[in-house]
Each structure stands twice: as structure tokens, then as C-alpha cells.
Scaffold this motif. Structure first.
Motif, PDB file in Angstrom:
ATOM      1  N   LEU A  53      -5.749   4.367  -8.939  1.00 24.74           N
ATOM      2  CA  LEU A  53      -6.539   4.679  -7.990  1.00 24.74           C
ATOM      3  C   LEU A  53      -7.581   3.031  -8.496  1.00 24.74           C
ATOM      4  O   LEU A  53      -7.319   2.523  -6.612  1.00 24.74           O
ATOM      5  CB  LEU A  53      -7.289   5.213  -8.552  1.00 24.74           C
ATOM      6  CG  LEU A  53      -6.660   6.880  -7.870  1.00 24.74           C
ATOM      7  CD1 LEU A  53      -7.299   8.264  -8.578  1.00 24.74           C
ATOM      8  CD2 LEU A  53      -6.163   7.210  -6.538  1.00 24.74           C
ATOM      9  N   LEU A  59       1.000  -0.947  -0.425  1.00 24.30           N
ATOM     10  CA  LEU A  59      -0.076   0.193   0.736  1.00 24.30           C
ATOM     11  C   LEU A  59       0.784   1.477  -0.189  1.00 24.30           C
ATOM     12  O   LEU A  59       0.634   2.018  -0.332  1.00 24.30           O
ATOM     13  CB  LEU A  59      -1.009   0.362   1.285  1.00 24.30           C
ATOM     14  CG  LEU A  59      -2.214  -0.812   1.059  1.00 24.30           C
ATOM     15  CD1 LEU A  59      -2.774  -1.027   2.616  1.00 24.30           C
ATOM     16  CD2 LEU A  59      -2.831  -1.215  -0.219  1.00 24.30           C
ATOM     17  N   GLU A  60       2.050   1.582   0.603  1.00 21.68           N
ATOM     18  CA  GLU A  60       2.912   2.409   0.999  1.00 21.68           C
ATOM     19  C   GLU A  60       3.511   2.893  -0.582  1.00 21.68           C
ATOM     20  O   GLU A  60       3.358   3.813  -1.364  1.00 21.68           O
ATOM     21  CB  GLU A  60       3.690   2.526   2.126  1.00 21.68           C
ATOM     22  CG  GLU A  60       3.430   2.319   3.214  1.00 21.68           C
ATOM     23  CD  GLU A  60       4.429   1.895   4.442  1.00 21.68           C
ATOM     24  OE1 GLU A  60       5.812   1.748   4.258  1.00 21.68           O
ATOM     25  OE2 GLU A  60       4.232   1.880   5.466  1.00 21.68           O
ATOM     26  N   SER A  71       0.863   4.084  -3.105  1.00 15.81           N
ATOM     27  CA  SER A  71       0.612   5.508  -2.213  1.00 15.81           C
ATOM     28  C   SER A  71       1.725   5.975  -2.891  1.00 15.81           C
ATOM     29  O   SER A  71       1.109   7.561  -3.611  1.00 15.81           O
ATOM     30  CB  SER A  71       0.447   5.786  -0.701  1.00 15.81           C
ATOM     31  OG  SER A  71       0.280   7.123  -0.268  1.00 15.81           O
ATOM     32  N   GLN A  72       2.836   6.034  -2.662  1.00 17.17           N
ATOM     33  CA  GLN A  72       3.422   6.650  -3.369  1.00 17.17           C
ATOM     34  C   GLN A  72       4.464   7.523  -4.847  1.00 17.17           C
ATOM     35  O   GLN A  72       4.341   8.088  -5.753  1.00 17.17           O
ATOM     36  CB  GLN A  72       5.447   5.623  -3.003  1.00 17.17           C
ATOM     37  CG  GLN A  72       6.538   6.737  -3.367  1.00 17.17           C
ATOM     38  CD  GLN A  72       6.468   8.444  -2.739  1.00 17.17           C
ATOM     39  OE1 GLN A  72       6.368   8.366  -1.547  1.00 17.17           O
ATOM     40  NE2 GLN A  72       7.058   8.946  -3.303  1.00 17.17           N
ATOM     41  N   VAL A 113      -6.169  -1.629  -0.708  1.00 16.55           N
ATOM     42  CA  VAL A 113      -7.100  -1.747   0.080  1.00 16.55           C
ATOM     43  C   VAL A 113      -8.287  -2.615   0.894  1.00 16.55           C
ATOM     44  O   VAL A 113      -8.319  -3.000   2.005  1.00 16.55           O
ATOM     45  CB  VAL A 113      -7.981   0.031   0.755  1.00 16.55           C
ATOM     46  CG1 VAL A 113      -8.720  -0.229   1.629  1.00 16.55           C
ATOM     47  CG2 VAL A 113      -6.619   0.502  -0.018  1.00 16.55           C
ATOM     48  N   VAL A 118       1.051   6.413  -6.718  1.00 14.61           N
ATOM     49  CA  VAL A 118       0.199   8.059  -7.202  1.00 14.61           C
ATOM     50  C   VAL A 118       0.563   9.112  -7.015  1.00 14.61           C
ATOM     51  O   VAL A 118       0.604   9.830  -7.486  1.00 14.61           O
ATOM     52  CB  VAL A 118      -0.986   7.600  -6.293  1.00 14.61           C
ATOM     53  CG1 VAL A 118      -1.781   8.584  -6.427  1.00 14.61           C
ATOM     54  CG2 VAL A 118      -1.699   6.117  -6.147  1.00 14.61           C
ATOM     55  N   HIS A 119       1.167   9.252  -5.097  1.00 14.68           N
ATOM     56  CA  HIS A 119       2.092  11.008  -5.223  1.00 14.68           C
ATOM     57  C   HIS A 119       2.918  10.997  -6.516  1.00 14.68           C
ATOM     58  O   HIS A 119       2.785  12.328  -6.793  1.00 14.68           O
ATOM     59  CB  HIS A 119       2.482  10.777  -3.830  1.00 14.68           C
ATOM     60  CG  HIS A 119       3.135  12.239  -3.676  1.00 14.68           C
ATOM     61  ND1 HIS A 119       2.332  13.341  -3.260  1.00 14.68           N
ATOM     62  CD2 HIS A 119       4.904  12.393  -3.633  1.00 14.68           C
ATOM     63  CE1 HIS A 119       3.209  14.186  -2.728  1.00 14.68           C
ATOM     64  NE2 HIS A 119       4.192  14.156  -3.707  1.00 14.68           N
ATOM     65  N   PHE A 142      -5.586   0.745  -6.437  1.00 15.66           N
ATOM     66  CA  PHE A 142      -5.362   0.949  -4.703  1.00 15.66           C
ATOM     67  C   PHE A 142      -6.883   0.459  -3.781  1.00 15.66           C
ATOM     68  O   PHE A 142      -6.064   0.025  -3.235  1.00 15.66           O
ATOM     69  CB  PHE A 142      -4.558   2.476  -4.672  1.00 15.66           C
ATOM     70  CG  PHE A 142      -4.560   3.074  -3.517  1.00 15.66           C
ATOM     71  CD1 PHE A 142      -3.147   2.846  -2.542  1.00 15.66           C
ATOM     72  CD2 PHE A 142      -5.319   3.957  -2.374  1.00 15.66           C
ATOM     73  CE1 PHE A 142      -3.138   3.430  -2.136  1.00 15.66           C
ATOM     74  CE2 PHE A 142      -5.790   4.341  -1.767  1.00 15.66           C
ATOM     75  CZ  PHE A 142      -4.244   3.958  -1.093  1.00 15.66           C
ATOM     76  N   GLU A 143      -7.710   0.822  -4.403  1.00 12.58           N
ATOM     77  CA  GLU A 143      -9.268   0.111  -3.958  1.00 12.58           C
ATOM     78  C   GLU A 143      -8.789  -1.264  -3.718  1.00 12.58           C
ATOM     79  O   GLU A 143      -9.477  -1.589  -2.562  1.00 12.58           O
ATOM     80  CB  GLU A 143     -10.321   0.539  -4.895  1.00 12.58           C
ATOM     81  CG  GLU A 143     -10.600   2.383  -4.730  1.00 12.58           C
ATOM     82  CD  GLU A 143     -11.451   3.398  -6.453  1.00 12.58           C
ATOM     83  OE1 GLU A 143     -11.879   2.005  -6.304  1.00 12.58           O
ATOM     84  OE2 GLU A 143     -11.318   4.380  -6.024  1.00 12.58           O
TER      85      GLU A 143
END
Length: 245
Positions: A46, A4-5, A8-9, A53, A11-12, A49-50
Motif C-alpha cells: 500500500l 498502477l493497474e 491494484s491487481q 499514485v 493488492v486485490h 501504491f501511494e
């Protein structure tokens, strides 16, 4: 959670890239095609990512259920440890923890056949105590107000009557006084074909060797012992014999 990290990175980083493209698109129109591609890739990212999660949430839910189940089992074990029944059968072991040893000299030991005969003749069977699982399997209407400890106390009393009776039967007649000889004769008179080779007692034996009363509560205890397959009734000649099984 490292997956997940990483997402997240990523996506950022993509968002930062999109910001730069938006800034450039204001002055450079050919960059808009690249911008649409970036938006499409970001949308897929995304979605992934969902999904990640969602999987992590499901995993956390299962872990929490396992933790709750573990805590319940731990509490049950602690309760059992703190409430061990007083009548739980225990294995007798020597103090040093080793195997029991015979201290008798070889010259003094009887031969195998003689030893077997003495053991068989002097053996007196007893009822095993009722386990908690067996007690819980007895119907409530049958148990009434009799507790687990009270039922096993009755088992011990009945075993005491059996032991007292058959100790007399195993003794030589010449060693008995007149009163005990009468008891012995009564024991013999009550034997039948059905009781041959079995240990049994009657109400007179219970009154003779225990403090139990042959009342309604006593009959209820006998019903529970029959249900638990500790004894059965053998009737004949107006006498009820309670035979160990």
C-alpha cells in the motif's frame, strides 16, 4: 498507468488471500503467523501504491501546465498572424519563386567599376521601419498617443523627403529649372563637416516634400526616432539637421 493497474491487481489478490487466511485462522491457529506476514507485505504494498499514485499526480500536473503553456503560445501566434503590422518590411521575390535574373545582354552591360560608381552615386539611404519590439521598448511618456502605425507613417514621410532631396542632388545642374536649382543650392549650403557622407534633412525639407507639420507631436516623433537610433540631430548655424544613422 499500467504500473498502477498492476499494483491494484496485486493488492486485490493479497486481500483475497488475507480473507482466506482469516477464514482459516478461526479453526487453525498456526496460520496466524502467516497472516501477520501477509499483513506486513500488504502494508508495504500500500505504501508503494501511494508513492506511485503521488508520482502519477505530479506527472499529470506537469502535463497540464505544459498544455496550458502550449495553448497560450498558440493563442499568441494566432494573434500575431491576424495582426501583422502593415509596415512590416517584406522581401521582394520573382513570381516563379526563383532567383531574380538580369535580362540585359552581356554586350550592353557596363564594366564592374562603372557599375559600382553609378550605384554608389545614385544610392539614397532610407530609415528602416520601427519593429513592434522597438516600439514597445519606447517609454510611455515619450510615445504619448502616437500609435505604432502612426510612427511608421512618419518614417515613410521622412524617407520621402530624403528621397526627394537627394534625387535633386544627384541630377545634373543643367537639367534643373531655376526653382529646383535654388533648392539644390540650399541643400549644399546646409552641408557641414559632420554631415559629410551622411543623409540628412531639415525642417524646410520636411515642409517642402511632406504634409507633416513641425509641431509638438512632430517633435515627439523625432524623440522616438532618436531613441530607436534611426536619426540624430546635428546643430549648427541656427539650423537643426536630422541625420540618418
Amino acid at each position: 498507468m499500467s504500473g498502477l493497474e498492476d499494483i491494484s491487481q496485486h493488492v486485490h489478490d493479497r486481500v483475497s488471500s488475507l480473507r482466506r487466511l482469516l477464514h482459516l485462522s478461526a479453526v487453525d491457529l498456526p496460520q496466524r503467523k502467516t497472516l501477520r506476514q501477509e499483513f506486513g507485505a500488504l502494508e508495504e504494498l500500500l505504501e508503494e501504491f501511494e508513492k506511485r499514485v503521488g508520482r502519477q499526480r505530479e506527472r499529470l500536473k506537469r502535463l497540464k501546465e505544459l498544455e496550458e503553456s502550449f495553448q497560450k503560445n498558440l493563442q499568441a501566434l494566432q494573434h500575431l498572424n491576424e495582426n501583422i503590422p502593415a509596415h512590416m518590411p517584406k522581401k521582394k521575390c520573382p513570381a516563379d519563386g526563383g532567383e531574380p535574373e538580369m535580362t540585359q545582354n552581356k554586350d550592353d552591360q557596363p564594366g564592374p567599376s562603372e557599375n559600382v560608381k553609378k550605384t554608389t552615386k545614385s544610392f539614397i539611404r532610407e530609415m528602416e521601419v520601427i519593429t513592434m519590439q522597438e516600439f514597445e521598448s519606447i517609454p510611455s511618456y515619450m510615445k504619448g498617443r502616437v500609435s505604432y502605425d502612426q510612427l511608421n507613417a512618419a518614417v515613410q514621410s521622412l524617407n520621402a523627403a530624403v528621397l526627394a532631396k537627394y534625387k535633386i542632388l544627384h541630377q545634373p545642374v543643367k537639367s534643373l529649372n531655376s526653382q529646383t536649382r535654388k533648392l539644390r543650392q540650399r541643400f549644399r549650403d546646409l552641408e557641414s563637416k559632420e554631415t559629410k557622407g551622411h543623409f540628412f534633412i531639415v525642417e524646410d525639407d520636411i515642409r517642402e516634400f511632406t504634409r507633416m507639420k513641425a509641431d509638438k507631436r512632430f517633435q515627439g516623433i523625432l524623440n522616438m526616432l532618436r531613441h530607436s537610433q534611426r536619426l540624430r540631430e546635428v546643430r549648427g548655424g541656427g539650423i537643426v539637421r536630422y541625420m540618418l544613422v
